[in-house]
Design a protein around this motif. Sequence first.
Motif, PDB file in Angstrom:
ATOM      1  N   GLU B  82       0.823  -1.205   0.000  1.00 46.56           N
ATOM      2  CA  GLU B  82       0.000   0.000   0.000  1.00 46.56           C
ATOM      3  C   GLU B  82       0.861   1.261   0.000  1.00 46.56           C
ATOM      4  OE1 GLU B  82      -2.849   0.135   3.197  1.00 46.56           O
ATOM      5  OE2 GLU B  82      -3.506   2.096   2.468  1.00 46.56           O
ATOM      6  N   GLU B  85       2.534   1.858  -3.338  1.00 48.74           N
ATOM      7  CA  GLU B  85       1.543   2.372  -4.284  1.00 48.74           C
ATOM      8  C   GLU B  85       1.368   3.881  -4.093  1.00 48.74           C
ATOM      9  OE1 GLU B  85       0.195   0.594  -6.654  1.00 48.74           O
ATOM     10  OE2 GLU B  85      -0.903   2.360  -7.313  1.00 48.74           O
ATOM     11  N   ARG B  86       1.309   4.285  -2.810  1.00 47.83           N
ATOM     12  CA  ARG B  86       1.133   5.709  -2.504  1.00 47.83           C
ATOM     13  C   ARG B  86       2.369   6.504  -2.955  1.00 47.83           C
ATOM     14  NH1 ARG B  86       0.530   6.396   3.398  1.00 47.83           N
ATOM     15  NH2 ARG B  86      -0.086   4.227   3.311  1.00 47.83           N
ATOM     16  N   ARG B  89       2.525   7.260  -6.596  1.00 53.60           N
ATOM     17  CA  ARG B  89       1.634   8.360  -6.981  1.00 53.60           C
ATOM     18  C   ARG B  89       2.290   9.716  -6.734  1.00 53.60           C
ATOM     19  NH1 ARG B  89      -3.278   7.087  -3.840  1.00 53.60           N
ATOM     20  NH2 ARG B  89      -3.019   4.845  -3.995  1.00 53.60           N
ATOM     21  N   TYR B  90       3.148   9.782  -5.701  1.00 51.77           N
ATOM     22  CA  TYR B  90       3.873  11.038  -5.462  1.00 51.77           C
ATOM     23  C   TYR B  90       4.959  11.251  -6.509  1.00 51.77           C
ATOM     24  CZ  TYR B  90       1.781  12.030  -0.937  1.00 51.77           C
ATOM     25  OH  TYR B  90       0.906  12.353   0.048  1.00 51.77           O
ATOM     26  N   LYS B 171      -1.051  12.141   8.517  1.00 47.20           N
ATOM     27  CA  LYS B 171      -1.109  12.186   7.055  1.00 47.20           C
ATOM     28  C   LYS B 171      -0.234  13.313   6.518  1.00 47.20           C
ATOM     29  CE  LYS B 171      -5.216  10.393   4.813  1.00 47.20           C
ATOM     30  NZ  LYS B 171      -6.554  10.708   4.327  1.00 47.20           N
ATOM     31  N   TYR B 175       3.154  13.228   4.174  1.00 42.05           N
ATOM     32  CA  TYR B 175       3.191  14.004   2.936  1.00 42.05           C
ATOM     33  C   TYR B 175       4.439  14.881   2.876  1.00 42.05           C
ATOM     34  CZ  TYR B 175       2.388  18.117   0.083  1.00 42.05           C
ATOM     35  OH  TYR B 175       2.554  19.153  -0.794  1.00 42.05           O
TER      36      TYR B 175
END
Lengths: 130, 235
Positions: B82, B85-86, B89-90, B171, B175
């Motif tokens: 997971e 995958e994240r 995307r970044y 979160k 980030y």
Amino acid sequence: MRNSNILYLSRYTCYGSTPKNGRGTPKVPFPYIGPKLALRNKVVDTSSKQESKICFTELMELLSCLKEGDFNEKLCFEHQSKLKLCEEKYLATIEKEQEIRRKGTLTPGAKTLTSAQANILLKKYPQPGV
Amino acid sequence: MALFKQATTFLGFSIPPHKKLTAAVKSVLSCRTAYFPAEFQKPITDQDVLKELEDSSEFENLKFQPFLPAPISLNSSVFYDEFKERFTRYVMKGGQKKLARELLEKTFYEIKKIQLKKYYEAETDSERNEIECNPLVILKNAIENCTPMLTVKKVSRGGSVYQVPVPVQEKKAEYLSIKWMLEAARDKGSRVHLPIKLSKELIDAHNGEGRVIKKKQDLHKLCEANRAYAHFRWS
């Protein structure tokens, strides 16, 4: 500001002309023309007051720990987890409060009412003549 | 156009396509993009979780439970992660996900190469055991090492703006650390490829050193310098 016609007539002029002999302006009474002056059967939602300085001591402890350890994060693990716990607790209480606010369940014998509770009561017993 | 035909056939009458859409047709079209009802659950793809569910009594109830359609990226492969995958995307720019995935694969390859070289050059067994050769573990550890605990928030009081230290949410912290990591990786010469720079930065962060770790510490220092204004958060 732009004065309405009635206001303008009543305050500054009398019979279509301003007095020029140094006297004060004459006041002519006039009837009130506007919306009905009465409270509505509704209360607007206002946010509750925040508690003073939440998690302040935990934050200060963490900052001083960081300074002592030359900004090595591993030394301040305890302080960090304490602050995290405190924040989570605070956020959970806020969520609970908001849920009660939204639902508006009435509690017997309560002295202070939330807006949702007040609205329920006002709907049941509206003001007469509105 | 196909969507339009479907909608019109659903209604039971046909509308010539040159005419404008009526309100009824529009309502049917909007159903296609509508949210799913609240009882729809998220799809479960983890094999271990599924096995546990099969043994438990909850499985009987789930037989008639409606589930949301799984996104394309989600799967039950052994290599699916997971967080990975994240992170892809970044890395992605302009919707080029395939390119982003390839870049991340290359960085993993580079990390593996560097770490294996270290592993074979080590002399004692204790030294060897300390060297991490799994790139995914290195990626996760590096990002965790770079996550900040505190940030500064701008608050204006009496005509001047103060930087007030506040704790970061999970979160947001993740980030920030990923953003800093990619900023450091992209700050390079035109001849250097991204995977090479990113792999070096990740290994540095895994070991608790490097540019990104310093950036996090700088933010903490800024928080410490502005500790006098901490009470502005509430008042």
